[in-house]
Design a protein around this motif. Structure first.
Motif, short mmCIF file in Angstrom:
data_model
loop_
_atom_site.label_atom_id
_atom_site.label_comp_id
_atom_site.label_asym_id
_atom_site.label_seq_id
_atom_site.Cartn_x
_atom_site.Cartn_y
_atom_site.Cartn_z
N ALA A 59 15.27 -0.83 10.11
CA ALA A 59 14.41 -0.34 8.92
C ALA A 59 13.65 1.07 9.27
O ALA A 59 13.29 1.66 8.54
N ARG A 110 13.79 -5.41 11.54
CA ARG A 110 12.43 -4.49 11.67
C ARG A 110 12.85 -3.15 12.33
O ARG A 110 12.45 -2.02 11.50
N GLU A 134 8.88 -3.46 5.02
CA GLU A 134 9.49 -2.26 5.14
C GLU A 134 11.20 -1.99 4.38
O GLU A 134 11.52 -1.15 4.56
N LEU A 135 11.41 -3.21 4.18
CA LEU A 135 12.66 -3.19 3.28
C LEU A 135 12.77 -3.22 1.69
O LEU A 135 11.57 -3.34 1.19
N THR A 149 17.14 0.62 4.59
CA THR A 149 17.46 -0.74 4.72
C THR A 149 16.93 -1.82 3.48
O THR A 149 15.97 -1.74 3.01
#
Ligand SMILES: O=P(O)(O)OC[C@H]1O[C@H](O[C@H]2O[C@H](CO)[C@@H](O)[C@H](O)[C@H]2O)[C@H](O)[C@@H](O)[C@@H]1O
Length: 393
Positions: A154, A151, A178-179, A159
């Motif tokens: 990223a 996390r 978030e990836l 990522t």
């Protein structure tokens, strides 16, 4: 987040490709081994059920590939106090191997090249890289610490996870919105609608991402879904009496696991898969870690997925971008090759044993991967602090 870079020299010994035509068998039934393991062992002795029945998989190399498809368990001796000692010879061999594939932790400055202002883009495989290899594929969980490292990574660097699993499954296991995610060995990619659709890939359709936002969906093998469904059912049926065998449906590919199958039955499982594949000339086989992977014959793999994502994120052909790919499997070699061939970025192989690779650096296991990710975060935070203090001065 910008970081700075220098180029490291990297050493590679490419294994000689297998002479497929000499074997006189159809190419889709051959193991697609991008980087043949250097430490092969012999084919197990089995009692044949039907004479000659297993000759296909003996001669086409599947059994050799199955034998060497995952690191052997470490040979452990006991010292006088009964404490486990991993064989010194194995450790020495590993240290020698690391001359060719230096530790990414020890080479951190070289890899991230802080003085050249490059923007890092991080690509990661899932199984064996972010989660340790376990017997039950449904229980390959990431630790909370790894998730937190990921996390944080990223937050600073674009990522992406590129997995052999289905995209939904890998997202379920990772759980971070978030990836970027590419499932089925890169045959199922979602990326934000605001990012570019690479021109030659007009097959993208509109969809939504894991946050429910508008996104682009790229599935170059979508026409194979009915065929994959059918082959999945056939493989489940044909392996149902083999104790320990497990078949997974990844939407665009199918995995046949033999990790929990008695080694004497490996030739049978291989022959069964071989027999099924004979009816599907548009499907081929690749080898993973104690898994046979059936996938469409299309010119697409994890390497192509890396190129696709770089292009769609607007990072293609940019000399200020440094992609890093971390993976442990043979299918990751395609991604390592792309980075090596284009002489940009670095492949990092995760392995506890010496093996040939197109990667430039190595990490021993998932805990070293976590250390590496945490080092990236620390470096990014330090750069931010430096920038902040520069601004206030
Ligand atoms: O590309 P990846 O994300 O590394 O996925 C490759 C395969 O990973 C999984 O299998 C492997 O990990 C399992 C859990 O540790 C292990 O039991 C199995 O023996 C390994 O091959 C996944 O289940 C496969 O479907 C993927 O193809």
């Amino acid at each position: 987040m910008d970081v700075k870079s220098t180029k490291a020299s990297s050493i590679l010994a490419d294994p000689s490709p297998m002479n497929k035509s000499r074997l006189g068998i159809r190419s889709n039934l051959l193991p697609c081994s991008q980087s043949g393991p250097s430490f092969t062992t012999s084919v197990p002795t089995v009692t044949r059920k039907k004479p000659g029945k297993l000759d296909d998989v003996r001669s086409n190399g599947w059994l050799d590939a199955m034998q060497s498809s995952s690191p052997p368990r470490k040979k452990v001796n006991k010292d006088f106090n009964g404490v486990d000692l991993v064989s010194d010879e194995a450790e020495i061999a590993y240290q020698f191997w690391m001359i060719r594939y230096p530790s990414a932790l020890n080479s951190f400055q070289t890899i991230t090249g802080r003085e050249m202002n490059k923007k890092l883009v991080i690509f990661l495989d899932y199984d064996g890289t972010l989660s340790p290899i376990v017997d039950d594929p449904d229980r390959a969980f990431m630790s909370d610490d790894m998730r937190s490292a990921l996390r944080n990574v990223a937050k600073y660097f674009p990522t992406a996870i590129i997995s052999g699993r289905s995209r939904n499954k890998v997202y379920e296991l990772v759980g971070l919105t978030e990836l970027y995610y590419a499932g089925s060995h890169g045959m199922d990619i979602v990326f934000p609608a605001k990012d570019l659709v690479p021109e030659k890939h007009v097959k993208c359709v509109k969809s939504t991402d894991n946050k429910g936002k508008e996104a682009n969906l790229f599935q170059p093998a979508s026409e194979f879904i009915p065929m994959i469904n059918e082959v999945f059912r056939n493989l489940v049926e044909i392996t149902k009496d083999i104790k320990g065998a497990k078949v997974e449906d990844h939407k665009f590919c199918v995995s046949v696991h033999y990790r929990n199958v008695d080694e004497n039955s490996w030739p049978v499982i291989a022959q069964n898969v071989h027999d099924i594949l004979k009816g599907y000339p548009r499907l081929r086989l690749t080898h993973g870690r104690k898994v046979l992977e059936v996938r469409p014959v299309i010119d697409w793999d994890k390497g192509k997925a890396v190129e696709f994502l770089l292009e769609s994120l607007g990072f293609s052909n940019r000399s200020d971008v440094l992609p890093i790919y971390i993976g442990d499997d043979r299918t990751d070699e395609d991604a390592f090759k792309v980075l090596r061939k284009k002489n940009r970025g670095y492949g990092i192989l995760v392995s506890t044993v010496p093996k040939e690779s197109n990667a430039s650096f190595s990490l021993r296991d998932t805990s070293e991967v976590q250390d590496f990710l945490e080092s990236l975060v620390k470096m990014a935070q330090e750069d931010d602090d430096e920038d902040a203090s520069y601004d206030t001065n």
